[in-house]
Design a protein around this motif. Structure first.
Motif, PDB file in Angstrom:
ATOM      1  N   MET A   1      25.490  44.633 -16.324  1.00  0.00           N
ATOM      2  CA  MET A   1      25.520  42.906 -15.723  1.00  0.00           C
ATOM      3  C   MET A   1      23.985  42.925 -15.262  1.00  0.00           C
ATOM      4  O   MET A   1      22.997  43.851 -15.119  1.00  0.00           O
ATOM      5  CB  MET A   1      26.210  42.746 -14.420  1.00  0.00           C
ATOM      6  CG  MET A   1      25.975  41.439 -14.196  1.00  0.00           C
ATOM      7  SD  MET A   1      26.634  41.516 -12.174  1.00  0.00           S
ATOM      8  CE  MET A   1      28.440  40.578 -13.256  1.00  0.00           C
ATOM      9  N   GLU A   2      23.238  41.395 -16.203  1.00  0.00           N
ATOM     10  CA  GLU A   2      22.370  41.538 -15.961  1.00  0.00           C
ATOM     11  C   GLU A   2      21.581  41.136 -14.773  1.00  0.00           C
ATOM     12  O   GLU A   2      22.336  41.294 -13.590  1.00  0.00           O
ATOM     13  CB  GLU A   2      21.845  40.179 -17.383  1.00  0.00           C
ATOM     14  CG  GLU A   2      21.848  40.480 -19.005  1.00  0.00           C
ATOM     15  CD  GLU A   2      21.190  39.209 -19.187  1.00  0.00           C
ATOM     16  OE1 GLU A   2      19.978  38.942 -19.917  1.00  0.00           O
ATOM     17  OE2 GLU A   2      22.009  38.421 -19.655  1.00  0.00           O
ATOM     18  N   SER A   3      20.659  41.212 -14.529  1.00  0.00           N
ATOM     19  CA  SER A   3      18.984  41.311 -13.561  1.00  0.00           C
ATOM     20  C   SER A   3      18.934  39.684 -13.438  1.00  0.00           C
ATOM     21  O   SER A   3      18.849  38.885 -13.752  1.00  0.00           O
ATOM     22  CB  SER A   3      18.267  41.673 -12.856  1.00  0.00           C
ATOM     23  OG  SER A   3      17.418  41.370 -14.042  1.00  0.00           O
TER      24      SER A   3
ATOM     25  N   LEU B   1      18.052  36.591 -16.173  1.00  0.00           N
ATOM     26  CA  LEU B   1      19.305  35.399 -15.663  1.00  0.00           C
ATOM     27  C   LEU B   1      18.867  33.907 -15.714  1.00  0.00           C
ATOM     28  O   LEU B   1      18.493  33.354 -16.349  1.00  0.00           O
ATOM     29  CB  LEU B   1      20.436  35.118 -15.360  1.00  0.00           C
ATOM     30  CG  LEU B   1      21.244  36.426 -14.938  1.00  0.00           C
ATOM     31  CD1 LEU B   1      22.723  36.424 -14.001  1.00  0.00           C
ATOM     32  CD2 LEU B   1      21.784  36.358 -16.270  1.00  0.00           C
TER      33      LEU B   1
ATOM     34  N   GLN C   1      27.578  32.286 -14.447  1.00  0.00           N
ATOM     35  CA  GLN C   1      26.661  33.167 -14.161  1.00  0.00           C
ATOM     36  C   GLN C   1      26.632  33.216 -12.520  1.00  0.00           C
ATOM     37  O   GLN C   1      25.808  34.093 -12.193  1.00  0.00           O
ATOM     38  CB  GLN C   1      25.353  33.304 -14.605  1.00  0.00           C
ATOM     39  CG  GLN C   1      24.676  33.113 -16.451  1.00  0.00           C
ATOM     40  CD  GLN C   1      25.944  34.936 -16.858  1.00  0.00           C
ATOM     41  OE1 GLN C   1      25.950  35.728 -16.742  1.00  0.00           O
ATOM     42  NE2 GLN C   1      26.642  34.028 -17.719  1.00  0.00           N
TER      43      GLN C   1
ATOM     44  N   ASP D   1      29.592  35.049 -10.964  1.00  0.00           N
ATOM     45  CA  ASP D   1      29.888  36.291  -9.923  1.00  0.00           C
ATOM     46  C   ASP D   1      28.054  36.679  -9.884  1.00  0.00           C
ATOM     47  O   ASP D   1      27.911  37.437  -9.041  1.00  0.00           O
ATOM     48  CB  ASP D   1      30.787  36.450 -11.018  1.00  0.00           C
ATOM     49  CG  ASP D   1      32.252  36.384 -11.590  1.00  0.00           C
ATOM     50  OD1 ASP D   1      31.868  35.221 -10.148  1.00  0.00           O
ATOM     51  OD2 ASP D   1      32.910  36.626 -11.854  1.00  0.00           O
ATOM     52  N   ALA D   2      27.284  36.859 -11.522  1.00  0.00           N
ATOM     53  CA  ALA D   2      25.431  37.639 -11.116  1.00  0.00           C
ATOM     54  C   ALA D   2      25.453  37.051  -9.512  1.00  0.00           C
ATOM     55  O   ALA D   2      25.326  37.647  -8.929  1.00  0.00           O
ATOM     56  CB  ALA D   2      25.049  37.249 -12.200  1.00  0.00           C
TER      57      ALA D   2
ATOM     58  N   SER E   1      26.714  38.223  -7.024  1.00  0.00           N
ATOM     59  CA  SER E   1      26.843  39.932  -6.881  1.00  0.00           C
ATOM     60  C   SER E   1      25.751  40.262  -5.450  1.00  0.00           C
ATOM     61  O   SER E   1      25.366  41.708  -5.177  1.00  0.00           O
ATOM     62  CB  SER E   1      26.900  40.324  -7.326  1.00  0.00           C
ATOM     63  OG  SER E   1      26.383  40.742  -8.707  1.00  0.00           O
ATOM     64  N   ASP E   2      24.285  39.927  -6.108  1.00  0.00           N
ATOM     65  CA  ASP E   2      23.093  40.736  -5.855  1.00  0.00           C
ATOM     66  C   ASP E   2      23.411  39.971  -4.284  1.00  0.00           C
ATOM     67  O   ASP E   2      22.669  38.195  -3.933  1.00  0.00           O
ATOM     68  CB  ASP E   2      22.530  39.932  -6.408  1.00  0.00           C
ATOM     69  CG  ASP E   2      20.770  40.340  -6.043  1.00  0.00           C
ATOM     70  OD1 ASP E   2      20.902  40.578  -4.834  1.00  0.00           O
ATOM     71  OD2 ASP E   2      20.676  40.633  -7.090  1.00  0.00           O
TER      72      ASP E   2
END
Length: 260
Positions: free
Chosen positions: A1-3, A7, A29, A31-32, A35-36
């Motif tokens: 997954m990209e940071s 993004l 995006q 979810d990304a 998640s952070d």
């Protein structure tokens, strides 16, 4: 997954070429972003477009801010924070553009994270600055700005409500005057609805009912079903509250009479 940094850089580049695609990409995006857990808006927005000329960067950051504002109805408070940071940075880069300052004010008003009193206070500050910088000839922008400022002033904490309520009322009246002159009926109804909410919160149900009825009449003329439902709900609740208050007063008077 990209940071998240990558993004955001992708969103920044995509926003200036295809805003619709940028909105969809951002939404995809989610979810990304969720998640952070250690995001910090300034860290994410700060590096974007630093090699671009200031006015170009301001315009692009404003587009990024618009994208996050479009998605602030979703579950992520982070999007609201990113919108604030992008639009604050954009307005600082191009301080002569009143629309950027107004957008920053609108973003602060929608912000959830942090102290609510600070967020609303910052919204009022930015919206007042933006309104001052909006020329008399920019009629539509002045009407929208007055409506937003009225909403922000109505949100100020209790200790400031007496003053802010009067100022909010003045803003809504200015917005109504502008939209009536422009024959922008849907916008006129929107302001009547907001004005009604202000009057209801100020324990003035008769004035609130008048505003809600005006909004409902205009929305009914245009067949806006969602807006009709909202106006009907607010009107109904206020009418019921008025009946409840009236009955409470009748009971109180009755008790006083029986005790004599």
């Amino acid at each position: 997954m990209e940071s998240l940094e990558h993004l955001l850089d992708r969103i920044y580049v995509l926003a200036r070429t295809n805003k619709g695609a940028a909105v969809q990409y951002t939404y995809d995006q989610i979810d990304a972003f969720q998640s952070d857990k250690f995001w910090e808006p300034r860290r994410l927005i700060g590096p974007l477009g630093t090699k671009d000329p200031p006015t170009v960067r301001a315009a692009n950051l404003a587009l990024v801010g618009d994208i996050f504002l479009e998605l602030t109805q979703g579950p992520l408070a982070l999007f609201r924070d990113l919108a604030v940071e992008a639009l604050e940075t954009a307005s600082a880069l191009n301080s002569t553009d009143a629309s950027l300052v107004l957008k920053a004010g609108a973003a602060w008003l929608q912000k959830i994270n942090g102290d609510r009193e600070h967020n609303v206070g910052r919204a009022v500050q930015q919206l007042e600055r933006g309104l001052d910088r909006t020329s008399i000839g920019e009629t539509m922008n002045r009407g929208l700005a007055n409506n937003l400022l009225g909403l922000a002033l109505a949100e100020l904490p209790c200790g400031l409500q007496a003053r802010s309520s009067q100022e909010a009322e003045a803003c809504f009246k200015d917005a109504l005057s502008i939209f009536q002159q422009m024959r922008e009926r849907a916008l006129e109804a929107m302001v009547y609805l907001n004005f009604g909410n202000l009057k209801a919160s100020a324990a003035n149900p008769s004035a609130a009912i008048d505003c809600y009825r005006m909004a409902l009449r205009i929305y009914s003329e245009h067949g806006e079903s969602d807006d009709i439902a909202l106006a009907e709900r607010n009107l109904g609740v206020t009418l019921l509250d008025g009946v409840g208050d009236h009955r409470s007063e009748e009971r109180r008077v009755g008790k006083e009479c029986r005790s004599r």
